[in-house]
Design an enzyme around this catalytic site. Structure first.
Site, short mmCIF file in Angstrom:
data_model
loop_
_atom_site.label_atom_id
_atom_site.label_comp_id
_atom_site.label_asym_id
_atom_site.label_seq_id
_atom_site.Cartn_x
_atom_site.Cartn_y
_atom_site.Cartn_z
N ASP A 1 -68.79 -27.61 -31.28
CA ASP A 1 -68.35 -27.09 -29.99
C ASP A 1 -66.85 -26.81 -30.05
O ASP A 1 -66.12 -27.43 -30.86
CB ASP A 1 -68.65 -28.08 -28.87
N HIS B 1 -65.24 -30.77 -19.63
CA HIS B 1 -65.75 -30.35 -20.93
C HIS B 1 -64.81 -30.86 -22.02
O HIS B 1 -63.59 -30.80 -21.89
CB HIS B 1 -65.82 -28.83 -21.00
N HIS C 1 -61.64 -27.79 -18.95
CA HIS C 1 -61.49 -28.78 -20.02
C HIS C 1 -60.32 -29.74 -19.80
O HIS C 1 -60.26 -30.79 -20.46
CB HIS C 1 -61.35 -28.11 -21.39
N GLU D 1 -63.26 -25.71 -27.44
CA GLU D 1 -62.63 -25.38 -26.17
C GLU D 1 -61.56 -24.34 -26.46
O GLU D 1 -60.97 -24.33 -27.56
CB GLU D 1 -62.03 -26.61 -25.50
#
Length: 226
Positions: A7, A152, A57, A9
């Protein structure tokens, strides 16, 4: 089989508009068991972060000022994912950003380093048409605890994604996995020792009954989803 759950950001939504990666995380699972090998870095993007992205985030530019640039971690990242199957939720988004970053330093696309890429969002849409298939929605559907996900974050999201994927692809394997990363793991440690001895504990009658009840419950949920 070696799977890497990944993942990122970013500073914004669009790699082709100059947005950059600010956090990247990948965790390793071999034969459906976590190894505790992980790759995790915050990255200095050398540009502003969109306010809307920061609300998602919570990562600020001040926090990233002393973090490495992507060029400084690119080689280690490629080594970590090499020859593995990459599993990503909404893969085109993350792959687009990774390939943009690699292109800036004249490295080939990540697809050339890995075995293949699996998009769990596409999988979920095929399995649950017409349903909400965000990571949070899938955690709820598969009874995975995501209570720590107030914002997140790439590392936590990669861990949750691994649990979701195992639930989505579960046969007779037990999903009870325990992700435990120590302090060094979550800042880029990639050389944790893998377990060499496995202890097999067979279920007793009561546990077998509970497992059967759980399977019946899952079957009912699948019927409702369709």
């Amino acid at each position: 089989m070696r799977h890497i759950f990944l993942d990122t950001e970013t500073t914004g939504l669009y790699a082709n508009q100059g947005h950059r990666i600010i956090e990247i995380a990948a965790i390793e699972i071999i034969n459906r068991r976590p190894t505790n090998n992980s790759f995790h870095f915050y990255v200095n993007p050398d540009r502003e972060i969109d306010p809307a992205a920061q609300e998602v985030h919570g990562i600020t530019l001040d926090f990233l000022q002393d973090k490495p640039r992507f060029t400084e971690i690119a080689s280690d990242f490629i080594k970590f994912v090499k020859d593995a199957t990459l599993i990503i939720h909404n893969a085109p988004f993350d792959i687009g950003f990774i390939n943009m970053e690699l292109g800036l330093i004249e490295k080939p696309p990540i697809e050339e380093a890995v075995e293949n890429v699996i998009d769990t969002l596409k999988m979920a849409k095929d399995m649950r048409p017409g349903q909400r298939n965000s990571l949070d929605a899938l955690c709820r559907f598969y009874n995975i605890n995501n209570s720590q996900r107030s914002l997140h974050g790439a590392l936590l999201d990669a861990q949750l994604l691994a649990e979701v994927y195992l639930a989505m692809t579960r046969g007779q394997e037990d999903l009870m996995i325990d992700f435990q990363y120590n302090g060094s793991d979550i800042v880029g440690e990639k050389n944790a020792k893998r377990p060499t001895n496995l202890f097999i504990l067979k279920a007793d009658d009561e546990e077998l009954k509970s497992h059967e009840a759980y399977l019946n419950k899952m079957k009912g949920e699948k019927k409702l989803a369709w």
